[in-house]
Design a protein around this motif. Structure first.
Motif, PDB file in Angstrom:
ATOM      1  N   THR A  22       0.826  -1.200   0.000  1.00  0.00           N
ATOM      2  CA  THR A  22       0.000   0.000   0.000  1.00  0.00           C
ATOM      3  C   THR A  22       0.863   1.254   0.000  1.00  0.00           C
ATOM      4  OG1 THR A  22      -1.770  -1.210   1.068  1.00  0.00           O
ATOM      5  CG2 THR A  22      -1.867   1.183   1.224  1.00  0.00           C
ATOM      6  N   ASP A  45      -7.530  -4.452  -2.051  1.00  0.00           N
ATOM      7  CA  ASP A  45      -7.538  -5.299  -0.868  1.00  0.00           C
ATOM      8  C   ASP A  45      -8.930  -5.119  -0.282  1.00  0.00           C
ATOM      9  OD1 ASP A  45      -7.319  -6.637   1.473  1.00  0.00           O
ATOM     10  OD2 ASP A  45      -5.463  -5.678   2.139  1.00  0.00           O
ATOM     11  N   PHE A  48      -9.511  -5.688   3.812  1.00  0.00           N
ATOM     12  CA  PHE A  48      -8.803  -4.875   4.803  1.00  0.00           C
ATOM     13  C   PHE A  48      -7.919  -3.828   4.134  1.00  0.00           C
ATOM     14  CE2 PHE A  48      -9.763  -8.932   6.897  1.00  0.00           C
ATOM     15  CZ  PHE A  48     -10.468  -8.467   7.992  1.00  0.00           C
ATOM     16  N   GLY A  49      -8.458  -3.183   3.113  1.00  0.00           N
ATOM     17  CA  GLY A  49      -7.698  -2.173   2.387  1.00  0.00           C
ATOM     18  C   GLY A  49      -7.331  -0.986   3.273  1.00  0.00           C
ATOM     19  N   ASP A  50      -6.149  -0.447   3.039  1.00  0.00           N
ATOM     20  CA  ASP A  50      -5.641   0.619   3.905  1.00  0.00           C
ATOM     21  C   ASP A  50      -5.394   1.936   3.184  1.00  0.00           C
ATOM     22  OD1 ASP A  50      -5.485  -0.174   6.585  1.00  0.00           O
ATOM     23  OD2 ASP A  50      -3.796  -1.504   6.163  1.00  0.00           O
ATOM     24  N   ASN A  53      -7.090   4.756   4.872  1.00  0.00           N
ATOM     25  CA  ASN A  53      -6.470   4.971   6.182  1.00  0.00           C
ATOM     26  C   ASN A  53      -5.157   5.736   6.046  1.00  0.00           C
ATOM     27  OD1 ASN A  53      -8.477   3.552   7.469  1.00  0.00           O
ATOM     28  ND2 ASN A  53      -7.356   1.610   7.469  1.00  0.00           N
ATOM     29  N   TYR A  54      -4.342   5.290   5.095  1.00  0.00           N
ATOM     30  CA  TYR A  54      -3.003   5.870   4.971  1.00  0.00           C
ATOM     31  C   TYR A  54      -3.047   7.284   4.393  1.00  0.00           C
ATOM     32  CZ  TYR A  54      -0.911   1.242   5.850  1.00  0.00           C
ATOM     33  OH  TYR A  54      -0.536   0.041   6.406  1.00  0.00           O
ATOM     34  N   PRO A  99     -14.451  -1.671  -0.434  1.00  0.00           N
ATOM     35  CA  PRO A  99     -15.734  -1.748   0.280  1.00  0.00           C
ATOM     36  C   PRO A  99     -15.547  -1.424   1.769  1.00  0.00           C
ATOM     37  CG  PRO A  99     -15.335  -3.748  -1.003  1.00  0.00           C
ATOM     38  CD  PRO A  99     -14.070  -2.964  -1.026  1.00  0.00           C
ATOM     39  N   PHE A 100     -16.588  -0.896   2.374  1.00  0.00           N
ATOM     40  CA  PHE A 100     -16.487  -0.584   3.807  1.00  0.00           C
ATOM     41  C   PHE A 100     -16.786  -1.807   4.657  1.00  0.00           C
ATOM     42  CE2 PHE A 100     -18.452   3.151   1.676  1.00  0.00           C
ATOM     43  CZ  PHE A 100     -17.264   3.820   1.492  1.00  0.00           C
ATOM     44  N   ILE A 218       6.307   5.336   8.552  1.00  0.00           N
ATOM     45  CA  ILE A 218       5.316   5.468   9.626  1.00  0.00           C
ATOM     46  C   ILE A 218       4.809   6.911   9.715  1.00  0.00           C
ATOM     47  CG2 ILE A 218       5.135   5.518  12.163  1.00  0.00           C
ATOM     48  CD1 ILE A 218       4.699   2.752  11.052  1.00  0.00           C
ATOM     49  N   ILE A 221       2.341   7.506   7.012  1.00  0.00           N
ATOM     50  CA  ILE A 221       1.039   6.894   7.299  1.00  0.00           C
ATOM     51  C   ILE A 221       0.290   7.700   8.358  1.00  0.00           C
ATOM     52  CG2 ILE A 221      -0.038   4.867   8.370  1.00  0.00           C
ATOM     53  CD1 ILE A 221       2.195   3.199   6.956  1.00  0.00           C
TER      54      ILE A 221
ATOM     55  N   PRO B 134      -6.563 -11.078  10.128  1.00  0.00           N
ATOM     56  CA  PRO B 134      -7.204 -10.321   9.052  1.00  0.00           C
ATOM     57  C   PRO B 134      -6.269 -10.109   7.868  1.00  0.00           C
ATOM     58  CG  PRO B 134      -7.545  -9.241  11.173  1.00  0.00           C
ATOM     59  CD  PRO B 134      -6.582 -10.362  11.407  1.00  0.00           C
ATOM     60  N   LYS B 135      -5.049  -9.646   8.127  1.00  0.00           N
ATOM     61  CA  LYS B 135      -4.190  -9.248   7.018  1.00  0.00           C
ATOM     62  C   LYS B 135      -2.914 -10.062   6.840  1.00  0.00           C
ATOM     63  CE  LYS B 135      -3.803  -5.374   4.910  1.00  0.00           C
ATOM     64  NZ  LYS B 135      -3.677  -3.991   4.458  1.00  0.00           N
ATOM     65  N   ASN B 272       1.481  -2.399  14.254  1.00  0.00           N
ATOM     66  CA  ASN B 272       2.471  -1.878  13.331  1.00  0.00           C
ATOM     67  C   ASN B 272       2.257  -0.380  13.137  1.00  0.00           C
ATOM     68  OD1 ASN B 272       4.572  -1.883  11.567  1.00  0.00           O
ATOM     69  ND2 ASN B 272       3.667  -3.303  10.113  1.00  0.00           N
ATOM     70  N   ASN B 273       1.133  -0.026  12.525  1.00  0.00           N
ATOM     71  CA  ASN B 273       0.884   1.402  12.331  1.00  0.00           C
ATOM     72  C   ASN B 273      -0.432   1.864  12.954  1.00  0.00           C
ATOM     73  OD1 ASN B 273      -1.135   0.611  10.532  1.00  0.00           O
ATOM     74  ND2 ASN B 273       0.347   0.483   8.864  1.00  0.00           N
ATOM     75  N   PHE B 275      -3.567   0.866  12.410  1.00  0.00           N
ATOM     76  CA  PHE B 275      -4.799   0.504  11.718  1.00  0.00           C
ATOM     77  C   PHE B 275      -5.165  -0.963  11.930  1.00  0.00           C
ATOM     78  CE2 PHE B 275      -3.383   4.267   9.334  1.00  0.00           C
ATOM     79  CZ  PHE B 275      -4.494   5.060   9.560  1.00  0.00           C
ATOM     80  N   GLN B 278      -8.241  -1.400  13.932  1.00  0.00           N
ATOM     81  CA  GLN B 278      -9.487  -1.306  13.156  1.00  0.00           C
ATOM     82  C   GLN B 278      -9.788  -2.604  12.430  1.00  0.00           C
ATOM     83  OE1 GLN B 278      -9.623   1.967  10.439  1.00  0.00           O
ATOM     84  NE2 GLN B 278      -8.849   3.418  11.946  1.00  0.00           N
ATOM     85  N   HIS B 279      -8.735  -3.197  11.859  1.00  0.00           N
ATOM     86  CA  HIS B 279      -8.949  -4.453  11.136  1.00  0.00           C
ATOM     87  C   HIS B 279      -9.422  -5.544  12.096  1.00  0.00           C
ATOM     88  CE1 HIS B 279      -7.363  -2.542   7.695  1.00  0.00           C
ATOM     89  NE2 HIS B 279      -6.089  -2.587   8.040  1.00  0.00           N
ATOM     90  N   LYS B 282     -13.073  -5.047  12.841  1.00  0.00           N
ATOM     91  CA  LYS B 282     -13.879  -5.511  11.718  1.00  0.00           C
ATOM     92  C   LYS B 282     -13.969  -7.050  11.742  1.00  0.00           C
ATOM     93  CE  LYS B 282     -13.767  -3.794   6.930  1.00  0.00           C
ATOM     94  NZ  LYS B 282     -12.896  -3.149   5.937  1.00  0.00           N
TER      95      LYS B 282
END
Lengths: 280, 369
Positions: A22, A45, A48-50, A53-54, A99-100, A218, A221, B134-135, B272-273, B275, B278-279, B282
């Protein structure tokens, strides 16, 4: 209505999760946009797409709402209605959010998503942030990709195994070698496996190596900013800029400012290795 | 030793066959035969049986097995089935019997079955524990491998590790092995398998620990049918008291089916960062909505937590909005162990990681978890 011109589709793929896909997708998109190209970053993804977020983005639309709209009325479907824009200073690129809800991720239809991505032809570059599996969706996306940016962090043995297996599998699936660009992430970090051993094992050289700058990544992000804004002097930022340049052939237009970086590795060195180590 | 046998079988022809098999043997002494289970329950106590062979094709007989267990706690009980059926086999184990064998049988079949089922460990249902993330890159495989070893050592019972990360399973490399049989062969042969011939599909890692490997090519994952995999897991329960399953990352047919089959799901995410929390949230919400039975135990575990303290756990818990059952620290030594395939041999036992994992493993052995 079909325009003959099509976008360059770059998929960011790996066979190990959590190795910087990502971050690469975002910074490559930002770099391409910085060069003046129209860019769309698609977060595929689905679970759990980021990307949002990023980049600290939020959206009412997603590839799931797009898929539904297309299903209901394909004729009036306009892909641009489902994109959001990332903007910072003079930089801008489009983003297709994932997707959410996991439920929606589960409902994803490969043919429709392919159709959606194919409608992004009005962009110069489409960057696809995939997840780490040989899924039906990923294979469909790799099929339509111009370039497969196959990325890995090869810091320990399972990662090396998965990188090699991933590459071998891509070749077995008949993806052209020239289409697959091997990118090593965190290439200069202290690790037990040397890059040249990896190349020897794979039988191919790395197209690009991204150095390790964990703090910068980091920071990027956390601030929701591409590296060029929050860590302009980082070696990682520079390396992303070089990678972008390789994909836009920038050096052909400007000059050879990239020094000390090994350029495209499809050539003499890999052939020698292939000869020595009997590639495949 | 000689087994004092009581045989419960309602089919007279089959009964005659079995009597013939057991007669004139030094290993078995046929004490009595019964055609129905009520008679057996009422009358067996005048004998001193230590082995019951009970036809469980008849559901009524199956329901009465707990009574035998109660009256003869030291006796071994084998269910007799005409066809192999994973569901019945699970039910038989749940009653407290050793397991099932196919009829008709030879003397050796009985001895082999007793040997195999006794090695499994204590009677009763197996624990099926899935490791989900999750990831991915969450330390899932490492945790599953280490926990399996700890459980095998501490419980002195048989533990199976199933690498269901079908495309990119790392367990064979962690243990530096190249198994000839994998999950592909096991699932494809499942229709022909029973507990007595399943064992060769597993690779023996240590005294009590066995591995069913992932396929050696990602595309072979396509050859693994999810329903067959579920049957393999259920069959595995006949041989192993604990079944630990390493899942692929994310929700997919395999991870969902395996989680549903499990009594316990460990959901892992690596800090890690930020998020990842959140995962995890979910994933927890979906896991809860997916539960088939209400009593599934779900343990959210965060890895690479630094500092790995109770205070930090509470902080994560607050952000997550759900209970965080455990936190694990990073352990750099683990990387070099996995790198060299020595994960099975020289664990840094003194580390905080091992201490915390041991705590989880012990909870599972005692049943507190």
């Amino acid at each position: 209505m079909a325009e003959e011109r099509s976008s360059i589709i770059i998929s960011i793929f790996s066979t190990t999760p959590g190795i910087g896909k990502t971050v690469t997708a975002i910074n490559l998109s930002a770099g391409l946009a910085k060069e003046g190209y129209k860019v769309c970053l698609v977060d595929l993804d689905l679970q759990f797409g980021d990307v949002l977020n990023y980049l600290k983005l939020s959206s009412k639309q997603s590839i799931a709402t797009a898929q539904r709209a297309m299903q209901i009325d394909a004729d009036s479907f306009e892909v641009k209605d489902f994109l959001i824009t990332y903007e910072h200073e003079d930089l801008t690129f489009a983003v297709m959010p994932p997707p959410f809800y996991l439920y929606d991720a589960y409902q994803a239809n490969v043919a429709r998503i392919e159709n959606i991505v194919k409608q992004l032809t009005y962009f110069d570059f489409v960057v696809l942030d995939l997840n780490s599996a040989f899924s039906a969706l990923n294979l469909a996306m790799l099929d339509i990709s111009t370039i497969i940016n196959f990325i890995g962090v090869i810091d320990f043995l399972p990662a090396l195994k998965n990188f090699k297996i991933g590459y071998d599998t891509l070749i077995r699936f008949n993806y052209e070698e020239s289409k697959i660009r091997l990118v090593e992430n965190r290439a200069d970090s202290q690790k037990l496996i040397e890059s040249h051993d990896v190349e020897r094992l794979i039988g191919e050289t790395f197209y690009h190596r991204l150095p390790n700058d964990f703090p910068a990544a980091i920071k990027s992000i956390n601030q929701g900013l591409p590296l060029m804004f929050c860590a302009p002097d980082s070696k990682l930022t520079k390396s992303f800029w070089e990678l972008t340049g390789k994909y836009t052939n920038r050096k052909l237009q400007t000059d050879t400012q990239l020094q000390g970086v090994q350029t495209a590795g499809i050539g003499f060195f890999s052939r020698i290795l292939a000869f020595l180590f009997g590639k495949r | 030793m000689t087994y004092q046998v009581i045989l419960v079988e309602d089919d007279p022809t089959m009964l005659d066959d079995m009597i013939a098999t057991l007669k004139n043997s030094t290993e078995f002494n046929l004490e009595a035969t019964f055609k129905n289970v009520q008679d057996a329950v009422g009358q067996s106590s005048v004998f001193q049986p230590n082995l019951f062979l009970v036809n469980v094709d008849n559901p009524e007989t199956l329901n009465n097995i707990p009574i035998f267990v109660d009256i003869f706690p030291d006796a071994k009980i084998l269910g007799l089935v005409s066809n192999w059926n994973a569901d019945i086999a699970m039910n038989v184990i749940a009653t407290g019997a050793l397991g099932c064998i196919l009829k008709p049988f030879t003397k050796q079949d009985i001895l082999d079955a007793i040997h195999l089922y006794t090695e499994r460990g204590k009677p009763g249902l197996s624990r099926i524990i899935s490791f989900f993330s999750p990831k991915g890159r969450a330390g899932r495989t490492t945790a599953a491998a280490l926990m399996a070893q700890v459980i095998a050592e501490e419980s002195d019972e048989r533990v199976a590790l199933i690498d269901a990360d079908l495309q990119f399973g790392d367990l064979p490399i962690f243990f530096d092995i190249e198994p000839k049989q994998t999950i592909v062969e096991a699932t494809q042969d499942i229709k022909l398998l029973n507990p007595l011939n399943l064992k060769p599909y597993f690779y023996r890692l240590s005294h009590h620990l066995y591995l069913l490997s992932s396929p050696d090519r990602p595309e072979y994952a396509e050859l693994v049918d999810v329903d067959s995999l579920a049957d393999v897991v259920r069959l595995t329960c006949n041989l192993f008291r604990y079944v630990l399953i390493d899942l692929p990352a994310g929700f997919n047919p395999v991870s969902v089916a395996m989680s549903q089959l499990s009594d316990t799901v460990v959901i892992m995410a690596m800090i890690n960062n930020g998020f990842e929390i959140q995962h995890m949230k979910k994933a927890l919400e979906v896991s809860k909505s997916m539960e088939v039975s209400g009593d599934k135990r779900i343990y959210p575990v965060f890895t690479r937590v630094n500092p790995c303290t109770e205070e930090e756990r509470l902080k994560i818990e607050e952000k997550l909005g759900y209970h965080v059952s455990d936190i694990l620290p990073n352990e750099y030594r683990m990387i070099s162990l996995a790198n060299s395939g020595r994960l099975g041999k020289s664990l840094p036992k003194d580390s905080l990681l091992m201490k915390n994992l041991r705590k989880i493993a012990e909870g599972i052995i005692t049943g507190e978890r």
